[in-house]
Design an enzyme around this catalytic site. Structure first.
Site, PDB file in Angstrom:
ATOM      1  N   SER A  71      17.685  63.726 -90.851  1.00 20.49           N
ATOM      2  CA  SER A  71      16.698  63.912 -91.882  1.00 20.49           C
ATOM      3  C   SER A  71      16.434  65.012 -92.232  1.00 20.49           C
ATOM      4  O   SER A  71      16.818  66.117 -91.614  1.00 20.49           O
ATOM      5  CB  SER A  71      15.431  63.209 -91.422  1.00 20.49           C
ATOM      6  OG  SER A  71      15.558  61.898 -90.702  1.00 20.49           O
TER       7      SER A  71
HETATM    8  N1  SAH Z   1      15.561  60.430 -86.607  1.00 25.58           N
HETATM    9  C1  SAH Z   1      16.937  60.627 -86.893  1.00 25.58           C
HETATM   10  C2  SAH Z   1      17.392  60.445 -88.214  1.00 25.58           C
HETATM   11  C3  SAH Z   1      17.447  58.840 -88.412  1.00 25.58           C
HETATM   12  S1  SAH Z   1      18.544  58.365 -89.623  1.00 25.58           S
HETATM   13  C4  SAH Z   1      17.142  62.446 -86.949  1.00 25.58           C
HETATM   14  O1  SAH Z   1      15.979  63.068 -86.710  1.00 25.58           O
HETATM   15  O2  SAH Z   1      18.377  62.878 -87.158  1.00 25.58           O
HETATM   16  C5  SAH Z   1      18.189  56.764 -89.085  1.00 25.58           C
HETATM   17  C6  SAH Z   1      18.651  56.261 -87.843  1.00 25.58           C
HETATM   18  O3  SAH Z   1      18.303  54.701 -87.694  1.00 25.58           O
HETATM   19  C7  SAH Z   1      20.319  55.861 -87.933  1.00 25.58           C
HETATM   20  O4  SAH Z   1      20.906  56.726 -86.833  1.00 25.58           O
HETATM   21  C8  SAH Z   1      20.515  54.661 -87.843  1.00 25.58           C
HETATM   22  O5  SAH Z   1      21.781  54.216 -86.964  1.00 25.58           O
HETATM   23  C9  SAH Z   1      19.182  53.981 -87.052  1.00 25.58           C
HETATM   24  N2  SAH Z   1      18.624  52.729 -87.053  1.00 25.58           N
HETATM   25  C10 SAH Z   1      18.808  52.161 -88.348  1.00 25.58           C
HETATM   26  N3  SAH Z   1      18.230  50.675 -88.187  1.00 25.58           N
HETATM   27  C11 SAH Z   1      17.926  50.564 -86.865  1.00 25.58           C
HETATM   28  C12 SAH Z   1      17.731  49.582 -85.825  1.00 25.58           C
HETATM   29  N4  SAH Z   1      17.185  48.449 -86.308  1.00 25.58           N
HETATM   30  N5  SAH Z   1      17.034  49.840 -84.696  1.00 25.58           N
HETATM   31  C13 SAH Z   1      17.549  51.220 -83.903  1.00 25.58           C
HETATM   32  N6  SAH Z   1      18.114  52.128 -84.931  1.00 25.58           N
HETATM   33  C14 SAH Z   1      18.492  51.912 -86.224  1.00 25.58           C
END
Ligand code: SAH
Length: 226
Positions: A71
Protein backbone atom coordinates in the site's frame (compact mmCIF):
# COMPACT_ATOMS: atom_id res chain seq x y z
CA UNK A 1 29.02 -7.08 -4.64
CA UNK A 2 28.12 -4.73 -1.84
CA UNK A 3 30.85 -3.82 0.59
CA UNK A 4 30.38 -2.77 4.24
CA UNK A 5 31.10 0.82 3.18
CA UNK A 6 28.42 0.79 0.48
CA UNK A 7 25.96 -0.76 2.94
CA UNK A 8 26.57 2.15 5.33
CA UNK A 9 26.04 4.52 2.48
CA UNK A 10 22.77 2.80 1.50
CA UNK A 11 21.54 2.83 5.09
CA UNK A 12 22.20 6.57 5.34
CA UNK A 13 20.51 7.27 2.02
CA UNK A 14 17.43 5.25 2.98
CA UNK A 15 17.24 6.94 6.37
CA UNK A 16 17.36 10.36 4.75
CA UNK A 17 14.61 9.43 2.29
CA UNK A 18 12.51 7.94 5.07
CA UNK A 19 12.72 11.20 7.03
CA UNK A 20 11.60 13.08 3.94
CA UNK A 21 8.66 10.70 3.54
CA UNK A 22 7.63 11.34 7.16
CA UNK A 23 7.74 15.08 6.49
CA UNK A 24 5.66 14.63 3.30
CA UNK A 25 3.03 12.63 5.21
CA UNK A 26 2.93 15.30 7.90
CA UNK A 27 2.44 17.94 5.19
CA UNK A 28 -0.44 15.89 3.77
CA UNK A 29 -2.20 15.97 7.14
CA UNK A 30 -0.98 12.95 9.11
CA UNK A 31 -0.49 14.44 12.54
CA UNK A 32 -0.39 11.44 14.84
CA UNK A 33 3.21 11.48 16.11
CA UNK A 34 3.24 7.78 17.01
CA UNK A 35 2.21 6.90 13.46
CA UNK A 36 4.87 9.21 11.99
CA UNK A 37 7.54 7.76 14.29
CA UNK A 38 6.57 4.23 13.26
CA UNK A 39 6.77 5.08 9.54
CA UNK A 40 10.11 6.70 10.27
CA UNK A 41 11.35 3.46 11.81
CA UNK A 42 10.22 0.74 9.36
CA UNK A 43 12.71 -0.01 6.53
CA UNK A 44 10.14 0.04 3.69
CA UNK A 45 12.87 -0.65 1.12
CA UNK A 46 13.06 -4.22 2.49
CA UNK A 47 9.36 -4.77 1.76
CA UNK A 48 9.38 -3.89 -1.96
CA UNK A 49 10.78 -5.80 -4.92
CA UNK A 50 14.55 -5.13 -5.18
CA UNK A 51 14.09 -3.39 -8.54
CA UNK A 52 11.91 -0.76 -6.82
CA UNK A 53 14.11 -0.09 -3.78
CA UNK A 54 15.04 3.35 -4.98
CA UNK A 55 11.38 4.33 -4.98
CA UNK A 56 10.57 2.73 -1.62
CA UNK A 57 10.24 6.09 0.13
CA UNK A 58 8.17 7.80 -2.52
CA UNK A 59 4.55 8.08 -1.48
CA UNK A 60 3.22 5.44 -3.87
CA UNK A 61 2.03 1.83 -3.97
CA UNK A 62 4.68 -0.51 -5.44
CA UNK A 63 4.86 -4.09 -6.74
CA UNK A 64 6.03 -6.73 -4.27
CA UNK A 65 5.96 -9.62 -6.75
CA UNK A 66 3.34 -12.37 -7.06
CA UNK A 67 1.00 -9.80 -8.59
CA UNK A 68 0.52 -7.96 -5.30
CA UNK A 69 1.30 -4.44 -4.16
CA UNK A 70 2.44 -2.76 -0.98
CA UNK A 71 0.00 0.00 0.00
CA UNK A 72 0.92 3.64 -0.45
CA UNK A 73 2.52 5.05 2.75
CA UNK A 74 -0.19 7.71 2.98
CA UNK A 75 -2.89 5.02 2.99
CA UNK A 76 -1.08 3.04 5.69
CA UNK A 77 -0.55 6.19 7.76
CA UNK A 78 -4.17 7.25 7.31
CA UNK A 79 -5.65 3.89 8.30
CA UNK A 80 -3.26 3.55 11.21
CA UNK A 81 -4.17 7.03 12.48
CA UNK A 82 -7.88 6.19 12.38
CA UNK A 83 -7.18 2.98 14.33
CA UNK A 84 -5.87 5.03 17.29
CA UNK A 85 -3.42 2.35 18.38
CA UNK A 86 -2.25 2.32 21.98
CA UNK A 87 0.69 0.21 23.19
CA UNK A 88 -0.42 -3.38 23.93
CA UNK A 89 -3.57 -3.04 21.79
CA UNK A 90 -4.57 -6.25 20.07
CA UNK A 91 -4.90 -5.46 16.37
CA UNK A 92 -6.21 -7.75 13.63
CA UNK A 93 -5.13 -7.03 10.07
CA UNK A 94 -6.88 -8.66 7.12
CA UNK A 95 -4.51 -8.83 4.14
CA UNK A 96 -0.91 -9.15 5.40
CA UNK A 97 0.50 -8.53 1.91
CA UNK A 98 4.09 -7.33 2.16
CA UNK A 99 3.87 -7.11 5.97
CA UNK A 100 4.59 -3.38 5.92
CA UNK A 101 1.40 -2.31 7.70
CA UNK A 102 1.94 -5.05 10.28
CA UNK A 103 5.49 -3.78 10.87
CA UNK A 104 4.19 -0.24 11.38
CA UNK A 105 1.74 -1.58 13.97
CA UNK A 106 4.58 -3.46 15.72
CA UNK A 107 6.62 -0.25 15.92
CA UNK A 108 3.61 1.22 17.74
CA UNK A 109 3.89 -1.65 20.25
CA UNK A 110 0.62 -3.26 19.23
CA UNK A 111 0.12 -7.01 19.43
CA UNK A 112 -0.48 -7.82 15.80
CA UNK A 113 -2.52 -10.67 14.28
CA UNK A 114 -2.65 -10.81 10.51
CA UNK A 115 -4.36 -13.03 7.92
CA UNK A 116 -3.30 -13.45 4.30
CA UNK A 117 -5.00 -15.61 1.67
CA UNK A 118 -1.99 -15.90 -0.64
CA UNK A 119 0.14 -18.70 0.79
CA UNK A 120 3.37 -18.14 -1.11
CA UNK A 121 3.27 -14.42 -0.38
CA UNK A 122 2.63 -15.06 3.29
CA UNK A 123 5.59 -17.45 3.54
CA UNK A 124 7.90 -14.86 2.06
CA UNK A 125 6.50 -12.12 4.28
CA UNK A 126 6.86 -14.34 7.36
CA UNK A 127 10.55 -14.81 6.62
CA UNK A 128 11.06 -11.06 6.26
CA UNK A 129 9.14 -10.17 9.43
CA UNK A 130 11.17 -12.74 11.40
CA UNK A 131 14.41 -11.42 9.94
CA UNK A 132 13.52 -7.87 10.96
CA UNK A 133 12.35 -8.98 14.40
CA UNK A 134 8.67 -8.06 14.01
CA UNK A 135 6.63 -10.45 16.15
CA UNK A 136 3.45 -10.73 14.10
CA UNK A 137 1.17 -13.71 14.52
CA UNK A 138 0.08 -14.68 11.02
CA UNK A 139 -2.36 -17.14 9.53
CA UNK A 140 -2.84 -18.34 5.99
CA UNK A 141 -6.49 -18.28 4.98
CA UNK A 142 -9.56 -16.22 4.34
CA UNK A 143 -9.78 -13.15 6.53
CA UNK A 144 -13.40 -12.36 5.68
CA UNK A 145 -14.51 -14.02 8.87
CA UNK A 146 -11.80 -12.56 11.06
CA UNK A 147 -9.88 -14.69 13.58
CA UNK A 148 -12.40 -15.67 16.27
CA UNK A 149 -9.82 -17.65 18.30
CA UNK A 150 -8.00 -14.41 19.14
CA UNK A 151 -11.00 -12.07 19.36
CA UNK A 152 -11.84 -9.61 20.83
CA UNK A 153 -9.59 -7.03 19.21
CA UNK A 154 -9.01 -3.40 20.11
CA UNK A 155 -8.80 -2.65 16.42
CA UNK A 156 -9.31 -4.37 13.06
CA UNK A 157 -7.88 -3.01 9.84
CA UNK A 158 -9.12 -4.37 6.51
CA UNK A 159 -8.74 -3.88 2.76
CA UNK A 160 -12.47 -4.33 1.95
CA UNK A 161 -15.88 -4.97 3.56
CA UNK A 162 -16.42 -8.04 5.76
CA UNK A 163 -18.55 -9.26 8.72
CA UNK A 164 -16.11 -8.44 11.48
CA UNK A 165 -17.97 -6.10 13.79
CA UNK A 166 -18.93 -8.63 16.44
CA UNK A 167 -15.25 -9.44 16.99
CA UNK A 168 -14.53 -5.95 18.26
CA UNK A 169 -14.30 -5.71 22.02
CA UNK A 170 -17.01 -3.99 24.03
CA UNK A 171 -16.25 -0.65 25.69
CA UNK A 172 -14.33 -0.98 28.93
CA UNK A 173 -14.33 2.71 29.73
CA UNK A 174 -15.11 5.20 27.04
CA UNK A 175 -14.98 3.52 23.64
CA UNK A 176 -14.86 -0.05 22.44
CA UNK A 177 -12.88 -1.67 19.60
CA UNK A 178 -12.45 0.15 16.28
CA UNK A 179 -12.75 -1.18 12.75
CA UNK A 180 -11.07 0.79 9.94
CA UNK A 181 -12.34 -0.36 6.58
CA UNK A 182 -12.79 0.99 3.08
CA UNK A 183 -16.47 0.62 2.13
CA UNK A 184 -17.86 0.92 -1.39
CA UNK A 185 -17.66 -0.36 -4.95
CA UNK A 186 -14.52 -1.47 -6.81
CA UNK A 187 -13.96 1.94 -8.45
CA UNK A 188 -13.61 3.76 -5.12
CA UNK A 189 -14.34 3.38 -1.42
CA UNK A 190 -14.92 5.64 1.54
CA UNK A 191 -12.58 5.04 4.46
CA UNK A 192 -14.94 4.28 7.30
CA UNK A 193 -14.36 3.83 11.01
CA UNK A 194 -16.84 1.88 13.10
CA UNK A 195 -16.52 2.02 16.89
CA UNK A 196 -18.27 -0.43 19.20
CA UNK A 197 -20.21 1.56 21.78
CA UNK A 198 -21.98 -1.20 23.72
CA UNK A 199 -22.81 -4.89 23.79
CA UNK A 200 -25.96 -4.83 21.62
CA UNK A 201 -26.24 -5.58 17.90
CA UNK A 202 -26.84 -1.90 17.07
CA UNK A 203 -24.25 -0.45 19.41
CA UNK A 204 -21.85 0.81 16.76
CA UNK A 205 -21.02 4.32 15.69
CA UNK A 206 -19.89 4.99 12.13
CA UNK A 207 -17.76 7.85 10.77
CA UNK A 208 -16.73 8.43 7.17
CA UNK A 209 -13.46 9.92 5.92
CA UNK A 210 -11.73 10.39 2.55
CA UNK A 211 -12.03 8.25 -0.57
CA UNK A 212 -9.49 5.60 -1.56
CA UNK A 213 -9.22 2.79 -4.05
CA UNK A 214 -8.27 -0.67 -2.78
CA UNK A 215 -7.87 -4.08 -4.38
CA UNK A 216 -10.91 -6.28 -3.70
CA UNK A 217 -11.10 -8.44 -0.59
CA UNK A 218 -11.45 -11.88 -2.13
CA UNK A 219 -13.20 -14.70 -0.36
CA UNK A 220 -11.40 -18.02 0.23
CA UNK A 221 -7.68 -18.76 0.39
CA UNK A 222 -5.56 -18.89 -2.75
CA UNK A 223 -5.53 -22.67 -2.87
CA UNK A 224 -9.26 -22.55 -3.62
CA UNK A 225 -9.13 -20.01 -6.42
CA UNK A 226 -5.76 -19.92 -8.17
N1 SAH B 1 -1.41 -4.41 4.23
C1 SAH B 1 -0.57 -4.81 3.11
C2 SAH B 1 -1.18 -4.50 1.75
C3 SAH B 1 -2.34 -5.33 1.51
S1 SAH B 1 -2.75 -5.61 -0.19
C4 SAH B 1 0.78 -4.15 3.16
O1 SAH B 1 1.04 -3.39 4.08
O2 SAH B 1 1.58 -4.44 2.27
C5 SAH B 1 -4.14 -6.65 0.13
C6 SAH B 1 -3.78 -8.06 0.56
O3 SAH B 1 -5.01 -8.66 0.98
C7 SAH B 1 -3.23 -8.92 -0.57
O4 SAH B 1 -2.01 -9.48 -0.17
C8 SAH B 1 -4.31 -9.99 -0.76
O5 SAH B 1 -3.77 -11.26 -1.10
C9 SAH B 1 -4.98 -10.01 0.61
N2 SAH B 1 -6.37 -10.51 0.65
C10 SAH B 1 -7.37 -10.29 -0.24
N3 SAH B 1 -8.50 -10.91 0.16
C11 SAH B 1 -8.22 -11.54 1.34
C12 SAH B 1 -8.97 -12.37 2.22
N4 SAH B 1 -10.24 -12.65 1.98
N5 SAH B 1 -8.37 -12.82 3.33
C13 SAH B 1 -7.06 -12.53 3.59
N6 SAH B 1 -6.30 -11.77 2.77
C14 SAH B 1 -6.86 -11.28 1.66
Amino acid sequence: MSTPASNDHDARTFRRRRNRLVQALYDRGIQNQRVLDAIGAVPRHKFVEPAFRDRAYDDEALPIGLNQTISQPFTVAYQTSLLEVDPQDRILEVGTGSGYQAAVLCEMEARVFSIERHEELLERTRTLLDELGYAVRTRHGDGTNGWPAFAPFDGIVVTAAAPLLHQLREPNGIDGGRLVIPVGKSDGQTMTRVVRTGSGPDDYQREEFHNFRFVPLVEGDDSESE
